[in-house]
Design a protein around this motif. Structure first.
Motif: not given
Length: 316
Positions: A49-51, A55-59, A306-308, A312-314
């Motif tokens: 799911l992270l990949i 977008k930072s992992l779209h490599k 970043h996702v965590v 958490k902020s939401s």
């Protein structure tokens, strides 16, 4: 003739070996096994799911890496659920088509791990040794071609292996292991000549090892030379961070595979121990892979945190 008809109607029921477990230990082992399975499912799905979403992992590197947790999910799901159910139900029966499917998927998992790791090592070779040409070479078409080659070779090799097995006439109905494989299915034969099967099995095993290990030795050898002759410390750190996880995963896989092969060569090894060793590669590798990549790959760690933080902020 009866066996042939049953095979044609896919109703050939087999008995399968089970672990010799004391009744008092059955449910604790089942619970531990379920926890291992669920951890592997959740951790590998998290990587996927992270990949897929970050977008930072779209490599190119992570597009190839996507295949590894996918492969791990195939391997552990083909192995664990049925084995755990057998521990508590004690039915220990499996229909021939289901047995073939399990064996096919487990062989796909083994070959897929080797081919994907080889593709990943080639990607790291280009990124570190040919940095200026990396993005030109690793275009979306090249990445798709590498993945198609890895999965295509794996599928073709295993398909031929099982087509050769399917031609053998069967007259036995007991699987001498806790899971199905090409070897255990061949043991159902009626004493027919299976020399072709054995030769092909040995050939493809050697072929996969030579090709995948050769690609990785070349890639990591070139990376090592680049680090030695490159005085920039950041280049060495980059090589270490991006390659260490792949090398660790490969070494764990090869060590467990060798350990399994050796345990089968010694008749004095208890059947329970031999069966336990046989399932290690299908439960240890899918569990440790996401841990290793989560710890050793900076981009994945950053994306996960970043996702965590975002979630958490939401909530606050």
């Amino acid at each position: 003739m009866a066996n042939i008809v049953l095979n044609q109607t896919f109703s050939y029921e087999l008995k399968i070996a089970r672990f010799d477990i004391p009744p008092s230990a059955e449910y604790p082992i089942f619970i531990i096994g379920m926890l291992i399975y669920l951890f592997s499912i959740v951790s590998n799905l998290t990587i996927l799911l992270l990949i897929a979403t970050q977008k930072s992992l779209h490599k190119p590197m992570f597009y190839i890496l996507f295949s590894l947790p996918l492969n791990d999910l195939i391997g552990i799901t083909a192995m664990f659920p049925r084995m755990l159910i057998d521990i508590v139900t004690k039915e220990n029966t499996v229909y021939y088509p289901t047995c073939v499917l399990q064996g096919f998927l487990l062989h796909m998992f083994g070959g897929g791990t080797l081919f994907v790791l080889a593709a990943m090592s080639f990607d790291r070779y280009l990124a570190i040794c040919k940095p200026l040409r990396y993005h030109a070479i690793m275009s979306p078409l090249t990445v798709a071609g590498l993945l198609a080659l890895a999965w295509g070779m794996d599928f073709a090799i295993v398909l031929v292996l099982f087509l050769l097995q399917a031609r053998v006439r069967r007259c036995r109905s007991f699987i001498y292991n806790v899971y199905c494989s090409n070897f255990s299915l061949l043991n159902l034969s009626c004493g027919e000549d299976i020399t072709v099967n054995n030769i092909y099995g040995l050939f493809v095993t050697a072929y996969m090892q030579i090709i995948t290990i050769g690609v990785q030795l070349f890639s990591y050898g070139q990376i090592l030379l680049t680090c030695v002759f490159n005085k920039q410390s950041n280049a060495k750190a980059k090589a270490l961070n991006t390659c260490l996880a792949q090398i660790i995963v490969f070494l764990i896989y090869e060590f467990i595979a060798m350990f399994t092969i050796l345990s089968n060569r010694f008749p004095d090894v208890p059947a329970n121990a031999r069966r336990a060793v046989g399932i290690l590669i299908y439960c240890v590798v899918p569990v440790v892979n996401p841990i290793i990549y989560g710890m050793k790959t900076k981009d994945i760690r950053v994306a996960f945190l970043h996702v965590v933080r975002k979630n958490k902020s939401s909530l606050t």
